[in-house]
Design an enzyme around this catalytic site. Structure first.
Site, mmCIF file in Angstrom:
data_model
loop_
_atom_site.group_PDB
_atom_site.id
_atom_site.type_symbol
_atom_site.label_atom_id
_atom_site.label_comp_id
_atom_site.label_asym_id
_atom_site.label_seq_id
_atom_site.Cartn_x
_atom_site.Cartn_y
_atom_site.Cartn_z
ATOM 1 N N GLY A 1 91.475 -46.917 -12.781
ATOM 2 C CA GLY A 1 90.884 -46.047 -11.746
ATOM 3 C C GLY A 1 89.476 -45.591 -12.080
ATOM 4 O O GLY A 1 88.954 -44.686 -11.438
ATOM 5 N N LYS B 1 73.469 -41.562 -10.668
ATOM 6 C CA LYS B 1 73.713 -40.327 -11.432
ATOM 7 C C LYS B 1 72.427 -39.839 -12.097
ATOM 8 O O LYS B 1 72.165 -38.638 -12.154
ATOM 9 C CB LYS B 1 74.799 -40.577 -12.476
ATOM 10 C CG LYS B 1 76.174 -40.797 -11.846
ATOM 11 C CD LYS B 1 77.144 -41.361 -12.849
ATOM 12 C CE LYS B 1 78.539 -41.492 -12.270
ATOM 13 N NZ LYS B 1 79.429 -42.284 -13.143
#
Ligand code: NAP
Ligand code: HSE
Length: 430
Positions: A189, A207
Protein backbone atom coordinates in the site's frame (compact mmCIF):
# COMPACT_ATOMS: atom_id res chain seq x y z
CA UNK A 1 -16.21 18.10 26.41
CA UNK A 2 -18.30 21.02 25.18
CA UNK A 3 -22.04 20.55 24.60
CA UNK A 4 -22.04 22.10 21.12
CA UNK A 5 -23.50 20.23 18.14
CA UNK A 6 -21.34 17.56 16.49
CA UNK A 7 -18.85 18.49 13.80
CA UNK A 8 -19.92 16.71 10.62
CA UNK A 9 -17.17 15.37 8.40
CA UNK A 10 -17.37 14.22 4.77
CA UNK A 11 -14.70 11.76 3.64
CA UNK A 12 -13.63 11.49 -0.01
CA UNK A 13 -11.85 8.17 -0.57
CA UNK A 14 -11.98 4.88 1.31
CA UNK A 15 -8.80 3.19 0.06
CA UNK A 16 -5.49 2.55 1.86
CA UNK A 17 -5.58 5.87 3.74
CA UNK A 18 -9.33 6.58 3.81
CA UNK A 19 -10.20 3.23 5.39
CA UNK A 20 -7.71 3.86 8.20
CA UNK A 21 -9.11 7.37 8.74
CA UNK A 22 -12.66 5.98 8.89
CA UNK A 23 -11.55 3.14 11.14
CA UNK A 24 -9.96 5.53 13.65
CA UNK A 25 -12.97 7.87 13.59
CA UNK A 26 -15.46 5.04 14.05
CA UNK A 27 -13.60 2.89 16.57
CA UNK A 28 -11.99 5.63 18.64
CA UNK A 29 -14.73 8.27 18.43
CA UNK A 30 -15.05 9.24 22.13
CA UNK A 31 -11.29 9.65 22.61
CA UNK A 32 -10.95 11.79 19.46
CA UNK A 33 -13.99 13.86 20.38
CA UNK A 34 -12.62 14.47 23.90
CA UNK A 35 -9.35 15.71 22.41
CA UNK A 36 -11.15 17.83 19.83
CA UNK A 37 -13.59 19.28 22.38
CA UNK A 38 -16.49 18.44 20.09
CA UNK A 39 -18.15 15.26 18.86
CA UNK A 40 -16.70 14.25 15.48
CA UNK A 41 -19.29 12.65 13.21
CA UNK A 42 -18.41 10.85 9.97
CA UNK A 43 -21.47 11.84 7.91
CA UNK A 44 -20.79 10.65 4.32
CA UNK A 45 -18.06 8.78 2.45
CA UNK A 46 -17.53 9.29 -1.28
CA UNK A 47 -16.18 6.33 -3.29
CA UNK A 48 -16.21 5.26 -6.95
CA UNK A 49 -17.61 1.77 -6.51
CA UNK A 50 -20.33 0.97 -3.97
CA UNK A 51 -19.99 -2.77 -4.50
CA UNK A 52 -16.26 -3.02 -3.78
CA UNK A 53 -15.16 -5.20 -0.85
CA UNK A 54 -13.59 -2.98 1.82
CA UNK A 55 -11.08 -3.73 4.56
CA UNK A 56 -13.35 -1.83 6.95
CA UNK A 57 -17.06 -2.09 7.57
CA UNK A 58 -18.85 1.19 6.94
CA UNK A 59 -22.67 1.49 7.18
CA UNK A 60 -24.09 1.28 3.65
CA UNK A 61 -26.02 4.56 4.05
CA UNK A 62 -22.77 6.46 4.66
CA UNK A 63 -21.40 5.51 1.25
CA UNK A 64 -22.15 7.54 -1.86
CA UNK A 65 -20.83 7.97 -5.38
CA UNK A 66 -22.32 11.47 -5.67
CA UNK A 67 -19.81 14.23 -4.75
CA UNK A 68 -22.71 16.66 -4.14
CA UNK A 69 -23.82 14.51 -1.21
CA UNK A 70 -20.76 15.91 0.58
CA UNK A 71 -19.93 19.15 -1.23
CA UNK A 72 -23.50 20.52 -1.22
CA UNK A 73 -24.46 19.28 2.24
CA UNK A 74 -24.48 22.43 4.35
CA UNK A 75 -24.31 20.45 7.57
CA UNK A 76 -20.85 19.11 6.62
CA UNK A 77 -18.21 21.56 7.87
CA UNK A 78 -15.06 19.58 7.12
CA UNK A 79 -14.13 17.65 3.97
CA UNK A 80 -11.31 15.14 4.17
CA UNK A 81 -9.94 14.30 0.71
CA UNK A 82 -7.91 11.09 0.60
CA UNK A 83 -8.68 9.94 -2.95
CA UNK A 84 -5.69 11.35 -4.83
CA UNK A 85 -4.83 12.68 -8.29
CA UNK A 86 -5.26 16.14 -9.78
CA UNK A 87 -8.79 16.32 -11.20
CA UNK A 88 -11.52 15.97 -10.10
CA UNK A 89 -10.01 16.34 -6.61
CA UNK A 90 -8.71 19.91 -7.17
CA UNK A 91 -12.24 20.94 -8.21
CA UNK A 92 -13.81 19.13 -5.25
CA UNK A 93 -11.46 20.89 -2.83
CA UNK A 94 -12.17 24.24 -4.47
CA UNK A 95 -15.93 23.60 -4.31
CA UNK A 96 -15.64 22.70 -0.63
CA UNK A 97 -13.69 25.90 0.11
CA UNK A 98 -16.08 28.11 -1.84
CA UNK A 99 -18.95 26.50 0.08
CA UNK A 100 -17.25 27.61 3.32
CA UNK A 101 -16.00 24.17 4.34
CA UNK A 102 -12.60 23.45 5.85
CA UNK A 103 -10.48 20.91 4.00
CA UNK A 104 -7.98 18.28 5.08
CA UNK A 105 -6.12 16.53 2.28
CA UNK A 106 -3.34 13.99 1.76
CA UNK A 107 -3.16 14.97 -1.90
CA UNK A 108 0.38 16.10 -2.75
CA UNK A 109 -0.41 16.47 -6.46
CA UNK A 110 -3.13 19.02 -5.81
CA UNK A 111 -1.20 20.81 -3.07
CA UNK A 112 2.03 20.97 -5.10
CA UNK A 113 0.34 22.21 -8.28
CA UNK A 114 -2.46 24.35 -6.89
CA UNK A 115 -1.70 24.76 -3.15
CA UNK A 116 -0.91 28.50 -3.12
CA UNK A 117 -4.12 29.34 -5.06
CA UNK A 118 -6.29 27.06 -2.88
CA UNK A 119 -4.76 28.52 0.29
CA UNK A 120 -5.51 32.04 -1.00
CA UNK A 121 -9.11 31.05 -1.74
CA UNK A 122 -9.42 29.48 1.71
CA UNK A 123 -8.09 32.66 3.36
CA UNK A 124 -10.71 34.64 1.39
CA UNK A 125 -13.48 32.38 2.71
CA UNK A 126 -12.03 32.32 6.23
CA UNK A 127 -11.62 28.55 6.20
CA UNK A 128 -8.47 26.45 6.57
CA UNK A 129 -6.76 23.83 4.42
CA UNK A 130 -4.69 21.25 6.31
CA UNK A 131 -2.32 18.96 4.44
CA UNK A 132 0.03 17.34 6.93
CA UNK A 133 -0.44 13.93 5.28
CA UNK A 134 0.57 15.19 1.83
CA UNK A 135 4.26 15.06 2.76
CA UNK A 136 6.02 12.42 4.80
CA UNK A 137 2.99 10.28 5.76
CA UNK A 138 2.90 10.18 9.56
CA UNK A 139 5.89 12.47 10.18
CA UNK A 140 4.83 15.88 11.53
CA UNK A 141 6.47 18.05 8.87
CA UNK A 142 4.01 20.73 7.78
CA UNK A 143 3.11 21.58 11.38
CA UNK A 144 6.81 21.61 12.28
CA UNK A 145 7.56 24.19 9.57
CA UNK A 146 4.32 26.09 10.15
CA UNK A 147 4.58 26.26 13.93
CA UNK A 148 7.76 25.10 15.58
CA UNK A 149 10.34 26.45 13.11
CA UNK A 150 8.59 29.77 12.46
CA UNK A 151 11.38 31.72 14.08
CA UNK A 152 13.95 30.44 11.58
CA UNK A 153 15.25 31.34 8.19
CA UNK A 154 15.36 27.86 6.63
CA UNK A 155 18.65 27.36 4.80
CA UNK A 156 18.26 23.86 3.36
CA UNK A 157 16.13 20.75 3.42
CA UNK A 158 17.43 17.35 2.29
CA UNK A 159 15.10 14.39 2.42
CA UNK A 160 14.31 10.81 1.64
CA UNK A 161 10.68 11.54 1.02
CA UNK A 162 9.30 8.71 -1.10
CA UNK A 163 8.70 5.47 0.77
CA UNK A 164 8.21 3.34 -2.34
CA UNK A 165 11.57 4.19 -3.94
CA UNK A 166 13.35 3.87 -0.61
CA UNK A 167 11.80 0.45 -0.15
CA UNK A 168 12.66 -0.55 -3.73
CA UNK A 169 16.28 0.67 -3.52
CA UNK A 170 16.70 -1.16 -0.19
CA UNK A 171 15.39 -4.40 -1.69
CA UNK A 172 17.62 -3.98 -4.76
CA UNK A 173 20.65 -3.45 -2.51
CA UNK A 174 19.86 -6.88 -1.01
CA UNK A 175 19.59 -8.55 -4.41
CA UNK A 176 15.89 -8.19 -5.44
CA UNK A 177 14.93 -7.07 -8.92
CA UNK A 178 13.31 -3.67 -9.33
CA UNK A 179 10.15 -5.30 -10.71
CA UNK A 180 9.72 -7.61 -7.69
CA UNK A 181 10.43 -4.80 -5.25
CA UNK A 182 7.85 -2.49 -6.90
CA UNK A 183 5.23 -5.25 -6.69
CA UNK A 184 5.96 -5.70 -2.97
CA UNK A 185 5.62 -1.93 -2.39
CA UNK A 186 2.27 -1.98 -4.19
CA UNK A 187 1.06 -4.90 -2.08
CA UNK A 188 2.08 -3.05 1.09
CA UNK A 189 0.00 0.00 0.00
CA UNK A 190 2.98 2.37 -0.27
CA UNK A 191 2.91 2.93 -4.02
CA UNK A 192 0.75 5.49 -5.80
CA UNK A 193 -2.10 4.25 -8.04
CA UNK A 194 0.42 4.57 -10.89
CA UNK A 195 3.80 3.55 -9.40
CA UNK A 196 5.57 5.52 -12.15
CA UNK A 197 4.76 8.54 -9.98
CA UNK A 198 7.03 7.07 -7.30
CA UNK A 199 9.74 5.43 -9.43
CA UNK A 200 10.07 8.43 -11.76
CA UNK A 201 10.56 10.85 -8.84
CA UNK A 202 7.30 12.76 -9.53
CA UNK A 203 5.86 12.06 -6.06
CA UNK A 204 9.07 13.26 -4.40
CA UNK A 205 9.08 16.38 -6.58
CA UNK A 206 5.48 17.18 -5.55
CA UNK A 207 6.47 16.80 -1.91
CA UNK A 208 9.59 18.92 -2.35
CA UNK A 209 7.50 21.62 -4.03
CA UNK A 210 5.25 21.69 -0.97
CA UNK A 211 8.11 21.66 1.54
CA UNK A 212 10.12 24.27 -0.39
CA UNK A 213 7.11 26.55 -0.70
CA UNK A 214 6.46 26.40 3.03
CA UNK A 215 10.10 26.50 4.11
CA UNK A 216 10.97 29.62 2.08
CA UNK A 217 7.46 31.11 1.71
CA UNK A 218 7.82 31.17 -2.07
CA UNK A 219 5.95 29.35 -4.82
CA UNK A 220 8.09 26.35 -5.77
CA UNK A 221 6.27 24.75 -8.73
CA UNK A 222 6.82 21.01 -9.32
CA UNK A 223 7.77 21.59 -12.96
CA UNK A 224 10.61 23.92 -11.87
CA UNK A 225 12.20 21.12 -9.85
CA UNK A 226 14.93 19.11 -11.57
CA UNK A 227 13.71 15.50 -11.45
CA UNK A 228 15.22 12.13 -12.21
CA UNK A 229 13.79 8.79 -11.09
CA UNK A 230 15.51 5.57 -10.03
CA UNK A 231 14.90 3.69 -13.30
CA UNK A 232 18.58 3.89 -14.31
CA UNK A 233 19.99 2.47 -11.05
CA UNK A 234 21.39 -1.03 -11.60
CA UNK A 235 22.27 -3.75 -9.06
CA UNK A 236 26.02 -3.35 -9.71
CA UNK A 237 25.83 0.31 -8.63
CA UNK A 238 24.97 -0.83 -5.09
CA UNK A 239 28.16 -2.94 -5.03
CA UNK A 240 30.33 -0.03 -6.14
CA UNK A 241 28.52 2.35 -3.79
CA UNK A 242 29.24 0.11 -0.81
CA UNK A 243 32.90 -0.20 -1.77
CA UNK A 244 33.18 3.57 -2.03
CA UNK A 245 31.41 4.05 1.34
CA UNK A 246 28.00 5.18 0.06
CA UNK A 247 24.34 4.15 0.04
CA UNK A 248 22.06 4.96 -2.92
CA UNK A 249 18.89 6.92 -2.10
CA UNK A 250 16.36 9.00 -3.99
CA UNK A 251 17.12 12.43 -2.54
CA UNK A 252 14.96 15.53 -2.58
CA UNK A 253 17.10 18.56 -1.87
CA UNK A 254 16.46 22.28 -1.65
CA UNK A 255 18.82 25.01 -0.55
CA UNK A 256 18.65 28.77 -0.29
CA UNK A 257 21.01 30.87 -2.45
CA UNK A 258 21.05 34.67 -2.76
CA UNK A 259 17.79 35.61 -4.53
CA UNK A 260 17.06 32.05 -5.68
CA UNK A 261 16.69 28.48 -4.41
CA UNK A 262 18.03 25.15 -5.54
CA UNK A 263 15.44 22.33 -5.81
CA UNK A 264 16.17 18.89 -7.20
CA UNK A 265 15.10 15.23 -6.94
CA UNK A 266 17.37 12.44 -8.16
CA UNK A 267 19.04 9.24 -7.04
CA UNK A 268 22.26 10.03 -5.21
CA UNK A 269 25.14 8.38 -3.44
CA UNK A 270 25.05 9.32 0.25
CA UNK A 271 27.98 8.71 2.62
CA UNK A 272 27.14 5.73 4.82
CA UNK A 273 27.54 7.82 7.98
CA UNK A 274 24.98 10.44 6.83
CA UNK A 275 21.63 10.10 8.68
CA UNK A 276 19.75 9.88 5.35
CA UNK A 277 21.82 6.80 4.39
CA UNK A 278 20.31 4.90 7.31
CA UNK A 279 16.66 5.41 6.36
CA UNK A 280 15.19 1.96 5.75
CA UNK A 281 12.14 0.54 3.96
CA UNK A 282 9.18 2.88 3.60
CA UNK A 283 10.62 5.26 6.18
CA UNK A 284 11.11 8.91 5.28
CA UNK A 285 13.60 11.31 6.83
CA UNK A 286 13.81 15.05 6.48
CA UNK A 287 16.97 16.90 7.43
CA UNK A 288 16.30 20.61 7.98
CA UNK A 289 18.77 23.38 8.64
CA UNK A 290 17.51 26.64 10.13
CA UNK A 291 19.59 29.67 11.06
CA UNK A 292 18.48 29.64 14.72
CA UNK A 293 17.75 25.99 15.42
CA UNK A 294 20.67 24.45 13.52
CA UNK A 295 20.08 20.93 12.23
CA UNK A 296 16.86 19.00 12.86
CA UNK A 297 16.19 15.47 11.68
CA UNK A 298 12.62 14.18 11.41
CA UNK A 299 12.21 10.46 10.76
CA UNK A 300 9.23 8.12 10.58
CA UNK A 301 6.89 6.09 8.41
CA UNK A 302 6.39 8.10 5.25
CA UNK A 303 3.85 5.81 3.59
CA UNK A 304 1.14 3.34 4.51
CA UNK A 305 -2.46 3.70 5.60
CA UNK A 306 -2.01 3.89 9.37
CA UNK A 307 0.84 6.44 9.57
CA UNK A 308 -0.90 8.62 7.00
CA UNK A 309 -4.21 8.37 8.88
CA UNK A 310 -2.31 9.55 11.97
CA UNK A 311 -1.51 12.82 10.14
CA UNK A 312 -5.02 13.19 8.71
CA UNK A 313 -6.85 12.58 11.99
CA UNK A 314 -4.32 14.74 13.85
CA UNK A 315 -5.20 17.58 11.46
CA UNK A 316 -8.89 16.90 12.08
CA UNK A 317 -8.55 17.21 15.84
CA UNK A 318 -6.54 20.42 15.56
CA UNK A 319 -8.99 21.88 13.05
CA UNK A 320 -12.04 20.85 15.10
CA UNK A 321 -10.61 22.60 18.16
CA UNK A 322 -10.01 25.77 16.16
CA UNK A 323 -13.49 25.71 14.63
CA UNK A 324 -15.26 25.28 17.93
CA UNK A 325 -13.15 27.95 19.64
CA UNK A 326 -13.66 30.25 16.67
CA UNK A 327 -9.92 30.96 16.38
CA UNK A 328 -7.37 29.87 13.85
CA UNK A 329 -4.46 28.62 15.89
CA UNK A 330 -2.09 28.38 12.93
CA UNK A 331 -0.55 31.29 11.03
CA UNK A 332 -1.73 31.69 7.45
CA UNK A 333 0.62 31.32 4.49
CA UNK A 334 2.03 34.08 2.33
CA UNK A 335 4.23 33.48 -0.70
CA UNK A 336 6.86 35.77 -2.25
CA UNK A 337 6.56 35.52 -6.06
CA UNK A 338 9.95 37.05 -6.82
CA UNK A 339 12.23 34.15 -5.89
CA UNK A 340 12.75 31.43 -8.50
CA UNK A 341 14.48 28.07 -8.82
CA UNK A 342 18.08 27.80 -10.11
CA UNK A 343 18.47 25.71 -13.31
CA UNK A 344 20.20 22.40 -12.56
CA UNK A 345 23.19 23.23 -14.78
CA UNK A 346 24.17 26.06 -12.41
CA UNK A 347 24.11 23.84 -9.32
CA UNK A 348 27.42 22.53 -7.94
CA UNK A 349 27.57 18.84 -7.13
CA UNK A 350 29.79 15.75 -7.25
CA UNK A 351 29.22 12.79 -9.57
CA UNK A 352 29.79 9.06 -9.98
CA UNK A 353 30.18 7.57 -13.46
CA UNK A 354 30.27 3.87 -14.39
CA UNK A 355 31.78 3.48 -17.85
CA UNK A 356 32.19 0.37 -20.02
CA UNK A 357 35.29 0.79 -22.20
CA UNK A 358 37.51 -1.19 -24.56
CA UNK A 359 40.24 -2.66 -22.38
CA UNK A 360 43.24 -1.14 -24.14
CA UNK A 361 45.98 1.45 -23.80
CA UNK A 362 45.10 5.16 -23.87
CA UNK A 363 41.50 4.89 -22.64
CA UNK A 364 42.15 6.44 -19.26
CA UNK A 365 44.06 9.30 -20.87
CA UNK A 366 41.16 10.03 -23.24
CA UNK A 367 38.63 10.04 -20.40
CA UNK A 368 40.94 12.11 -18.20
CA UNK A 369 41.26 14.66 -20.97
CA UNK A 370 37.47 15.11 -21.23
CA UNK A 371 37.24 15.79 -17.50
CA UNK A 372 40.21 18.19 -17.66
CA UNK A 373 38.67 20.13 -20.58
CA UNK A 374 35.36 20.42 -18.70
CA UNK A 375 37.19 21.71 -15.60
CA UNK A 376 36.04 18.70 -13.57
CA UNK A 377 38.48 17.41 -10.98
CA UNK A 378 38.53 13.63 -10.45
CA UNK A 379 38.26 12.38 -6.88
CA UNK A 380 38.67 8.62 -7.46
CA UNK A 381 39.26 6.41 -10.50
CA UNK A 382 39.02 2.62 -10.31
CA UNK A 383 38.98 -0.24 -12.76
CA UNK A 384 37.21 -3.25 -11.27
CA UNK A 385 35.70 -5.72 -13.65
CA UNK A 386 37.21 -6.76 -17.00
CA UNK A 387 35.61 -9.17 -19.46
CA UNK A 388 37.94 -11.21 -21.66
CA UNK A 389 35.17 -12.38 -24.02
CA UNK A 390 34.82 -8.90 -25.53
CA UNK A 391 37.97 -7.21 -24.15
CA UNK A 392 36.02 -4.61 -22.22
CA UNK A 393 36.48 -3.24 -18.73
CA UNK A 394 34.39 -1.23 -16.30
CA UNK A 395 35.69 2.05 -14.92
CA UNK A 396 34.24 3.89 -11.99
CA UNK A 397 35.02 7.58 -11.60
CA UNK A 398 33.93 9.97 -8.87
CA UNK A 399 34.51 13.70 -9.05
CA UNK A 400 35.00 16.69 -6.80
CA UNK A 401 32.21 19.31 -6.79
CA UNK A 402 31.67 20.91 -10.20
CA UNK A 403 28.92 22.68 -12.09
CA UNK A 404 26.25 20.14 -13.00
CA UNK A 405 26.36 21.39 -16.62
CA UNK A 406 30.07 20.44 -16.81
CA UNK A 407 29.39 17.02 -15.30
CA UNK A 408 26.62 16.40 -17.85
CA UNK A 409 28.76 17.59 -20.75
CA UNK A 410 31.59 15.29 -19.61
CA UNK A 411 29.09 12.41 -19.62
CA UNK A 412 27.94 13.22 -23.17
CA UNK A 413 31.48 13.74 -24.48
CA UNK A 414 32.76 10.49 -22.94
CA UNK A 415 29.90 8.57 -24.55
CA UNK A 416 31.18 9.88 -27.94
CA UNK A 417 34.77 8.63 -27.39
CA UNK A 418 35.69 5.78 -29.71
CA UNK A 419 36.94 3.35 -26.99
CA UNK A 420 33.90 4.01 -24.73
CA UNK A 421 31.14 1.44 -25.24
CA UNK A 422 28.67 3.12 -22.89
CA UNK A 423 28.39 5.41 -19.88
CA UNK A 424 26.25 2.91 -17.99
CA UNK A 425 25.52 4.97 -14.93
CA UNK A 426 25.65 8.59 -13.78
CA UNK A 427 24.70 9.41 -10.19
CA UNK A 428 25.23 12.54 -8.20
CA UNK A 429 27.19 12.20 -4.99
CA UNK A 430 25.83 13.98 -1.95
P1 NAP B 1 -6.22 4.36 -2.87
O1 NAP B 1 -5.94 3.22 -1.98
O2 NAP B 1 -6.11 4.19 -4.34
O3 NAP B 1 -7.69 4.88 -2.53
C1 NAP B 1 -8.33 5.91 -3.25
C2 NAP B 1 -9.78 5.99 -2.79
O4 NAP B 1 -10.36 7.13 -3.40
C3 NAP B 1 -10.63 4.80 -3.16
O5 NAP B 1 -11.51 4.49 -2.11
C4 NAP B 1 -11.41 5.27 -4.38
O6 NAP B 1 -12.71 4.71 -4.47
C5 NAP B 1 -11.55 6.75 -4.09
N1 NAP B 1 -11.62 7.53 -5.31
C6 NAP B 1 -10.65 7.71 -6.24
N2 NAP B 1 -11.07 8.53 -7.22
C7 NAP B 1 -12.33 8.87 -6.91
C8 NAP B 1 -13.32 9.67 -7.53
N3 NAP B 1 -13.09 10.32 -8.67
N4 NAP B 1 -14.51 9.81 -6.91
C9 NAP B 1 -14.76 9.18 -5.75
N5 NAP B 1 -13.85 8.40 -5.10
C10 NAP B 1 -12.68 8.24 -5.69
O7 NAP B 1 -5.29 5.62 -2.51
P2 NAP B 1 -4.50 5.86 -1.14
O8 NAP B 1 -3.23 5.10 -1.17
O9 NAP B 1 -5.41 5.72 0.02
O10 NAP B 1 -4.08 7.41 -1.33
C11 NAP B 1 -5.02 8.43 -1.15
C12 NAP B 1 -4.30 9.77 -1.12
O11 NAP B 1 -3.39 9.78 -0.03
C13 NAP B 1 -3.47 10.08 -2.37
O12 NAP B 1 -3.50 11.46 -2.58
C14 NAP B 1 -2.07 9.64 -1.95
O13 NAP B 1 -1.06 10.32 -2.68
C15 NAP B 1 -2.09 10.08 -0.52
N6 NAP B 1 -1.14 9.38 0.34
C16 NAP B 1 -1.09 8.03 0.33
C17 NAP B 1 -0.20 7.36 1.16
C18 NAP B 1 -0.07 5.87 1.15
O14 NAP B 1 0.88 5.36 1.76
N7 NAP B 1 -0.97 5.13 0.50
C19 NAP B 1 0.61 8.11 2.01
C20 NAP B 1 0.51 9.51 2.02
C21 NAP B 1 -0.38 10.13 1.18
P3 NAP B 1 -12.96 3.13 -4.71
O15 NAP B 1 -12.44 2.48 -3.47
O16 NAP B 1 -14.41 2.98 -4.88
O17 NAP B 1 -12.17 2.77 -5.92
N1 HSE C 1 3.61 6.70 -2.70
C1 HSE C 1 4.05 7.51 -1.62
C2 HSE C 1 5.39 7.01 -1.12
C3 HSE C 1 3.03 7.46 -0.51
O1 HSE C 1 5.78 5.91 -1.51
O2 HSE C 1 6.05 7.71 -0.37
C4 HSE C 1 3.29 8.46 0.57
O3 HSE C 1 3.12 9.76 0.12
Amino acid sequence: MSTTRPLNVGLIGLGTVGSQVAERMLSWGPQLSRRAGVELCLKRVLVRDLTKRRSIEVAADLLTTDPSAILDDRSIEVVIEVAGGDEPMRSYIERAILAGKHVITANKVVMAKHGPELLDQAAGKNVDVYFEAAVGGGIPLISTFRMDLQANKIERVSAVINGTTNYVLGRMASGSTMTDAIREAQEAGYAEADPTDDIGGFDAAYKLAILGSIAYEIKVRPDEIYREGIEGVEPVDFRYARELGFAIKLIAHTQRHPGRVEARVHPAMIPLDHPLARVEGAENAVFVEGDLVGQVLLVGQGAGGRPTASAVVGDLIDLARSIRRGVQSRPSFSFDDRIGVIPIGEVKTRAYYRIRVDDRAGVLAAIGQVFAEEGVSISSFIQKDAWSHDQTAELVVTTHPSLDASLQRARERMAQLEPVRTVSSFLRVF
